[in-house]
Design an enzyme around this catalytic site. Structure first.
Site, PDB file in Angstrom:
ATOM      1  N   LYS A  19       0.841  -1.202   0.000  1.00 41.34           N
ATOM      2  CA  LYS A  19       0.000   0.000   0.000  1.00 41.34           C
ATOM      3  C   LYS A  19       0.873   1.248   0.000  1.00 41.34           C
ATOM      4  O   LYS A  19       1.968   1.228   0.556  1.00 41.34           O
ATOM      5  CB  LYS A  19      -0.852   0.044   1.281  1.00 41.34           C
ATOM      6  CG  LYS A  19      -2.023  -0.892   1.317  1.00 41.34           C
ATOM      7  CD  LYS A  19      -2.817  -0.677   2.599  1.00 41.34           C
ATOM      8  CE  LYS A  19      -3.957  -1.670   2.720  1.00 41.34           C
ATOM      9  NZ  LYS A  19      -4.969  -1.543   1.661  1.00 41.34           N
ATOM     10  N   ARG A  75     -10.472 -11.255   1.698  1.00 42.58           N
ATOM     11  CA  ARG A  75     -11.320 -12.311   1.125  1.00 42.58           C
ATOM     12  C   ARG A  75     -10.628 -13.669   1.198  1.00 42.58           C
ATOM     13  O   ARG A  75     -11.287 -14.707   1.226  1.00 42.58           O
ATOM     14  CB  ARG A  75     -11.700 -11.924  -0.315  1.00 42.58           C
ATOM     15  CG  ARG A  75     -10.539 -11.791  -1.256  1.00 42.58           C
ATOM     16  CD  ARG A  75     -10.902 -11.025  -2.529  1.00 42.58           C
ATOM     17  NE  ARG A  75     -11.030  -9.579  -2.292  1.00 42.58           N
ATOM     18  CZ  ARG A  75     -11.406  -8.694  -3.213  1.00 42.58           C
ATOM     19  NH1 ARG A  75     -11.699  -9.111  -4.442  1.00 42.58           N
ATOM     20  NH2 ARG A  75     -11.503  -7.422  -2.913  1.00 42.58           N
TER      21      ARG A  75
END
Ligand code: BES
Ligand code: MN
Ligand code: ZN
Length: 482
Positions: free
Chosen positions: A258, A332
């Site tokens: 990130k 996920r």
């Protein structure tokens, strides 16, 4: 920890350090929610408040000295608008109590006679009294003793507030002090004390049992992953609920790193697991007539020589394989294993809770979680229960046409959709692939609501909010036997 008790005493003569009074806006001016109060000030209180600019708008505050007109030396006026609902009471109580940090005793004179009002006022007050002092050398202590002037019970409020505070503490804790193993240890201790059965799988057990998603996400960190199972059962229960929480104790993005500005608050990426943990503790303390199982999918997402790579293929617990195109879409990957494991418990409903996508914040903002489901009635129920608790949530679709974008040339599924549009929905569609046919499931994306980067408001502090914890408790109450 702040305590609250109820007392039906007269607010005018009640001995306390500060009296919190609600004000409604009426056609003829401000009306206080405490009887006899305006008379004690010779009928001049409402006018004086108006003259200092207080207009009674929801959440507005004014502190005024009482010069002996009533027993309390300080009056805190809080606005309720023209009328109020239970959430209006929670927020008003929270805002007023928050403004009284450093005070020993406060009494709250807000409407507390109708059904649920005393509990709402107590809960808002307790939630507003939260503070996180772990790393501060000096801090203003929150109000120590709260008295709600009214009739009813504050017992449920105290249990809920304690669980929300537990979740906020975990979210606010620096990730160097809360790695997966540490979170598991806290869950084991606190959970067992609350009467839950707690089982923890370590990295070796996870690998041996085929939890490829949790292992893959966690393998880049020196702090290995864990899967915690918390269970509660009641002999008169007719329904079983399973909650699955995303517990990334820090999300750097992994090798798909990130940018710095998106990373500094990623200690909050375990907020879903926090909510599941807090809810299970509360369900046990309340003794609800329901069976509830909570899964905390715990991993730290870090880049390193052992980290998973974009294009690696994971073998999920369900048996399906997943190509990892982006290591930052890690939530996920841990949830797919948690959901498949939860289905083995044959629950009536699986709910997963996650700080899953930035797309949720784009779509719904900071305070409204997105709710998706494989069943429209279940989705509507989750949204309704969240609304009752005053937690913002909104139903979102899982459009069929988005499914094919998750096809992979090498595996059963890819973890990234080629289009970023509808990113909250494609994440939901990915998770749905791991829910066996015939099992009811809902997914709550609370990337925004879990962490307040802005200023405090109502009963919500800066930082960890404990969002959705109360919605899960409310869902358990809805599924409890009479
Ligand atoms: N934990 C983040 C999502 C997030 C973003 C939570 C902002 C709270 C605030 C999640 O793991 C993530 O990185 N999601 C990616 C997914 C993308 C790579 C498909 C995102 O939303 O950008
Ligand atoms: Mn991520
Ligand atoms: Zn994440």
């Amino acid at each position: 920890m702040t305590t609250v008790r109820l007392n039906s005493a007269d607010p005018v003569s009640y001995d306390t350090d500060a009296l919190i009074v609600g004000f409604h806006v009426a056609p003829d001016g401000l009306t206080p929610t405490a009887e006899g109060l305006d008379a004690a000030f010779g009928g001049k209180l409402a006018n004086s408040l108006t003259s200092v600019g207080f207009s009674g708008k929801p959440g507005e505050l004014a502190k005024v000295p009482t010069f002996g007109a009533i027993a309390a030396p300080l009056l805190v006026a809080v606005g309720l608008g023209e009328s109020h609902d239970l959430e209006g009471l929670r927020r008003a109580a929270g805002a007023a109590v928050r403004a009284l940090a450093g005070t020993q005793r406060a009494a709250v004179a807000l409407p507390a006679s109708a059904d649920g009002e005393a509990e709402a006022v107590s809960l808002g007050a307790l939630l507003g009294a939260y503070s996180f002092g772990k790393y501060r050398s000096e801090d203003k202590a929150p109000v120590a003793e709260l008295t709600v002037l009214g009739e009813g019970s504050a017992d449920r409020a105290a249990v809920l507030a304690e669980s929300v505070a537990l979740v906020r503490d975990l979210v606010n804790t620096a990730p160097s002090d809360l790695w997966p193993g540490k979170f598991a240890e806290i869950a084991e201790q606190t959970g067992t004390k609350a009467g839950l059965t707690v089982e923890v799988l370590d990295e070796k057990q996870l690998k041996d049992a085929g939890y490829g998603g949790i292992v893959g996400v966690g393998q880049g960190s020196v702090n290995p992953p864990r899967l915690v199972r918390l269970s509660y059962s009641h002999p008169e229960a007719a329904k079983t609920l399973a909650f699955v929480g995303k517990g990334i104790t820090f999300d750097s993005g992994g090798l798909s790193l990130k940018p710095s500005a998106s990373m500094d608050w990623m200690k909050s990426d375990m907020g879903g697991a926090g909510a599941v943990f807090g809810a299970l503790v509360a369900i046990a303390k309340l003794g609800l007539k329901v069976n509830a199982i909570g899964y905390l999918c715990l991993a730290e997402n870090m880049p390193s020589g052992t980290a998973q790579r974009p294009s690696d293929v994971l073998h999920s617990y369900s048996g399906k394989t997943v190509e990892v195109l982006d290591t930052d879409a890690e939530g996920r990957l841990v949830l797919m294993d948690g959901i498949a494991r939860a289905a083995e418990d044959n629950p009536d409903l699986i709910v997963d809770i996650a700080t899953l996508t930035g797309a949720q914040i784009v779509a719904l903002g900071w305070r409204t979680a997105g709710v998706m489901s494989n069943d429209d009635d279940v989705r509507d129920l989750v949204v309704e229960v969240a609304g009752e608790q005053g937690e913002g949530a909104w139903g979102m679709p899982l459009p069929e046409e988005l499914r094919k974008g998750l096809d992979s040339p090498v595996a059963d599924l890819a973890n990234l959709h080629p289009e970023r549009w509808g990113g909250m929905l494609t994440a939901g569609i990915f998770l749905r692939e791991f829910v066996p046919d015939g099992v009811k499931w809902a997914h709550i994306d609370m990337a925004g609501p879990a962490f307040n980067k802005g200023e405090p408001h109502g009963y919500t502090p800066k930082g960890g909010t404990g969002a959705i914890t109360r919605t899960l408790i409310g869902l358990a109450e809805r599924h409890a036997s009479a």
